[in-house]
Design a protein around this motif. Structure first.
Motif, mmCIF file in Angstrom:
data_model
loop_
_atom_site.group_PDB
_atom_site.id
_atom_site.type_symbol
_atom_site.label_atom_id
_atom_site.label_comp_id
_atom_site.label_asym_id
_atom_site.label_seq_id
_atom_site.Cartn_x
_atom_site.Cartn_y
_atom_site.Cartn_z
ATOM 1 N N ALA A 44 33.719 1.049 56.542
ATOM 2 C CA ALA A 44 33.443 0.688 55.151
ATOM 3 C C ALA A 44 34.350 1.477 54.223
ATOM 4 N N LEU A 45 34.684 2.708 54.621
ATOM 5 C CA LEU A 45 35.692 3.528 53.941
ATOM 6 C C LEU A 45 36.563 4.173 55.012
ATOM 7 N N ASN A 46 37.868 4.193 54.756
ATOM 8 C CA ASN A 46 38.795 4.678 55.782
ATOM 9 C C ASN A 46 39.803 5.642 55.156
ATOM 10 N N GLY A 47 39.489 6.955 55.244
ATOM 11 C CA GLY A 47 40.430 7.980 54.780
ATOM 12 C C GLY A 47 40.719 7.950 53.305
ATOM 13 N N VAL A 48 39.695 7.761 52.485
ATOM 14 C CA VAL A 48 39.890 7.609 51.039
ATOM 15 C C VAL A 48 39.949 8.975 50.352
ATOM 16 N N LYS A 68 33.676 -0.339 47.342
ATOM 17 C CA LYS A 68 33.475 0.198 45.988
ATOM 18 C C LYS A 68 32.087 0.824 45.833
ATOM 19 N N SER A 69 31.057 0.053 46.148
ATOM 20 C CA SER A 69 29.691 0.562 46.003
ATOM 21 C C SER A 69 29.412 1.674 47.006
ATOM 22 N N THR A 70 30.007 1.576 48.193
ATOM 23 C CA THR A 70 29.789 2.600 49.222
ATOM 24 C C THR A 70 30.272 3.962 48.750
ATOM 25 N N ILE A 71 31.446 4.025 48.136
ATOM 26 C CA ILE A 71 31.966 5.318 47.692
ATOM 27 C C ILE A 71 31.117 5.899 46.572
ATOM 28 N N LEU A 72 30.593 5.036 45.684
ATOM 29 C CA LEU A 72 29.719 5.530 44.619
ATOM 30 C C LEU A 72 28.419 6.085 45.194
ATOM 31 N N LYS A 73 27.865 5.410 46.197
ATOM 32 C CA LYS A 73 26.618 5.876 46.799
ATOM 33 C C LYS A 73 26.799 7.194 47.541
ATOM 34 N N ILE A 74 27.966 7.392 48.114
ATOM 35 C CA ILE A 74 28.237 8.668 48.786
ATOM 36 C C ILE A 74 28.396 9.784 47.751
ATOM 37 N N ILE A 75 29.106 9.490 46.662
ATOM 38 C CA ILE A 75 29.304 10.496 45.609
ATOM 39 C C ILE A 75 27.975 10.911 44.992
ATOM 40 N N THR A 76 27.053 9.959 44.837
ATOM 41 C CA THR A 76 25.754 10.264 44.225
ATOM 42 C C THR A 76 24.722 10.752 45.229
ATOM 43 N N GLY A 77 25.069 10.782 46.503
ATOM 44 C CA GLY A 77 24.165 11.313 47.516
ATOM 45 C C GLY A 77 23.195 10.309 48.093
ATOM 46 N N LEU A 95 24.137 4.584 37.480
ATOM 47 C CA LEU A 95 23.651 3.224 37.261
ATOM 48 C C LEU A 95 24.080 2.396 38.464
ATOM 49 N N LEU A 96 23.318 2.520 39.549
ATOM 50 C CA LEU A 96 23.637 1.803 40.776
ATOM 51 C C LEU A 96 22.671 0.649 40.970
ATOM 52 N N GLU A 97 21.505 0.938 41.481
ATOM 53 C CA GLU A 97 20.481 -0.087 41.659
ATOM 54 C C GLU A 97 19.409 0.168 40.614
ATOM 55 N N ILE A 172 28.014 7.460 36.518
ATOM 56 C CA ILE A 172 28.476 6.589 37.601
ATOM 57 C C ILE A 172 27.904 5.194 37.345
ATOM 58 N N VAL A 173 28.762 4.208 37.238
ATOM 59 C CA VAL A 173 28.338 2.855 36.862
ATOM 60 C C VAL A 173 28.807 1.850 37.900
ATOM 61 N N ASP A 174 27.870 1.056 38.424
ATOM 62 C CA ASP A 174 28.210 0.022 39.410
ATOM 63 C C ASP A 174 27.682 -1.323 38.939
ATOM 64 N N GLU A 175 28.551 -2.118 38.301
ATOM 65 C CA GLU A 175 28.190 -3.476 37.884
ATOM 66 C C GLU A 175 26.898 -3.509 37.085
#
Length: 429
Positions: A44-48, A68-77, A95-97, A172-175
């Motif tokens: 889902a993420l490769n060496g970002v 995109k959403s995966t990296i935000l969820k990792i950053i926010t824990g 602002l994710l879910e 952090i804003v996701d859609e």
């Protein structure tokens, strides 16, 4: 070297999922009984790598499934990475879910305190922000009712109000800026601009390329879990369009294999490029038939997204099944509310006034500079003509293509007059 302090530092980030063809394979693997690998690895993420500095607004763009959403969820824990480093310097509001963690049995006030506490704020801090939250949500006395009685619109308004009115250092804003009606959306974007003026750090994911272009200082392009580049929003949007049509040279090796792993997503991306509407209305005698249609930008790339001020061309191929006297080829553009904004045809333009023979195939192009405001538009195509004094529709395709105009500067109304505005002081006498 940038002297600003890092707000977010991501290095070598990987998120790998195991994909099983059968549930029994998953069970055997979980029990440690597998003698050979029964799964495929999906990155889902490769060496970002990603750095966001304090006070920056950085946008992340890419197709569905790009990470995109995966990296935000990792950053926010919310998610844990498979490997890699993530460092965050500052208090985050995400602002994710929207509404995650709300208790449907509690009323709105109780959920404000519940959600605020879950984000990490004290009761005193929430007390100080409560009125701002209620004013922003603007749902009246419903705030004293259980949220299970709310409409979906009221629910997202309250959830958004809680998330954005707690005073974070990093947003952090996701859609999440397209919730509610048009007036609430305007309020959301106004709050977003306030955050920028206050020097808050913002990491922003959106499919709305106009918003990315307007609000972001930099943009990062992800594709199938791989970071393809970062730079100005306009530069990254241009590369994104090339990726969609397969005209960008992708990384080699294992990353390239990962990029090609999910064919369904790639097909979906290709469909989005053309912007075709599979449920468009069509009718006519079919004595002349529109058999192909698509748009290209000023560089000749197929796309449905055009930067405001740039040229774009509508291509239409028509096959003639009967001898016709001077057929008329037409293009019209509506906004998503159905208001016809502009249009033209070959008779008005005096560009084609000839008869055609059965069996002939004609290619028609309409090239124009985009002066429309940023937003979504619908294109309709047509082939008509006169048989004697009778107007005949040979083939019409209504709302057949979606055109997205990307703009970081919108004026009032439907189109931009490209005004040159000056304000000068008079000299004191």
């Amino acid at each position: 070297m940038d002297t600003k302090q890092l707000a977010i530092h991501v290095e070598g980030l990987n998120k790998v999922y195991r994909l099983y063809d059968h549930n029994r394979d998953r069970l055997v693997d979980s029990l440690g009984l597998a003698r050979k690998k029964r799964y495929r690895e999906h990155f889902a993420l490769n060496g970002v790598d990603l750095d966001v500095y304090q006070g920056e607004c950085v946008g992340i763009i890419g197709t569905n499934g790009s990470g995109k959403s995966t990296i935000l969820k990792i950053i926010t824990g919310v998610l844990n990475p498979t490997s890699g480093t993530v460092q965050v310097n500052g208090r985050i509001s995400a602002l994710l879910e929207l509404g995650a963690g709300f208790n449907y049995e509690y009323n709105g006030i109780e959920n404000v305190y519940l959600n605020g506490t879950m984000i990490g704020f004290s009761e005193k801090e929430i007390d100080e922000k409560l009125q701002d939250i209620l004013d922003f949500a603007d749902i009246g006395d419903y705030v004293y009712q259980p949220v299970k009685t709310y409409s979906s619109g009221m629910f997202v308004r309250l959830a958004f109000a809680v998330a954005i009115n707690i005073d974070p250092e990093i947003l952090i804003v996701d859609e999440a800026l397209s919730v509610g009606d048009v007036f609430f959306q305007a309020k959301c974007y106004h709050k977003f601009e306030e955050f920028k003026k206050q020097g808050k750090t913002i990491l922003f994911v959106s499919h709305d390329l106009s918003a990315i272009s307007k609000y972001c200082d930099r943009a990062v392009l992800l594709n199938q879990g791989v970071k393809l580049g970062e730079g100005s929003p306009r530069e990254m949007i241009d590369i994104y369009k090339q990726v969609l049509v397969g005209q960008y040279e992708l990384p080699s090796g294992d990353k390239k294999a990962n990029l090609a792993a999910d064919e369904d997503i790639r097909k979906a991306a290709a469909e989005k490029v053309d912007g075709k509407n599979p449920q468009a209305l069509e009718y006519g005698t079919k004595e002349a038939e529109i058999v192909e249609y698509y748009m290209t930008d000023g560089a000749g790339l197929r796309t449905s997204a055009i930067l405001k001020g740039d040229p774009f061309t509508l291509h239409m191929k028509v096959r003639v099944h009967k001898d016709l006297q001077a057929p008329i080829f037409a293009l019209s553009i509506k906004n998503i509310k159905g208001v016809e904004i502009t249009g033209t045809n070959t008779m008005v333009e005096k560009s084609f006034l000839e008869s055609v023979k059965a069996g002939e195939v004609l290619t028609i192009t309409f090239t124009q500079k985009v002066r429309l405001q940023g937003g979504e538009y619908l294109l309709s195509l047509g082939v008509t003509g006169y048989e004697g004094d009778t107007f005949t529709v040979y083939h019409r395709l209504y709302d057949i293509l979606n055109l997205t105009v990307i703009s970081d500067h919108d004026t009032v109304g439907y189109f931009d007059m490209e005004s040159d505005v000056k304000v000068e002081y008079e000299k004191n006498i």
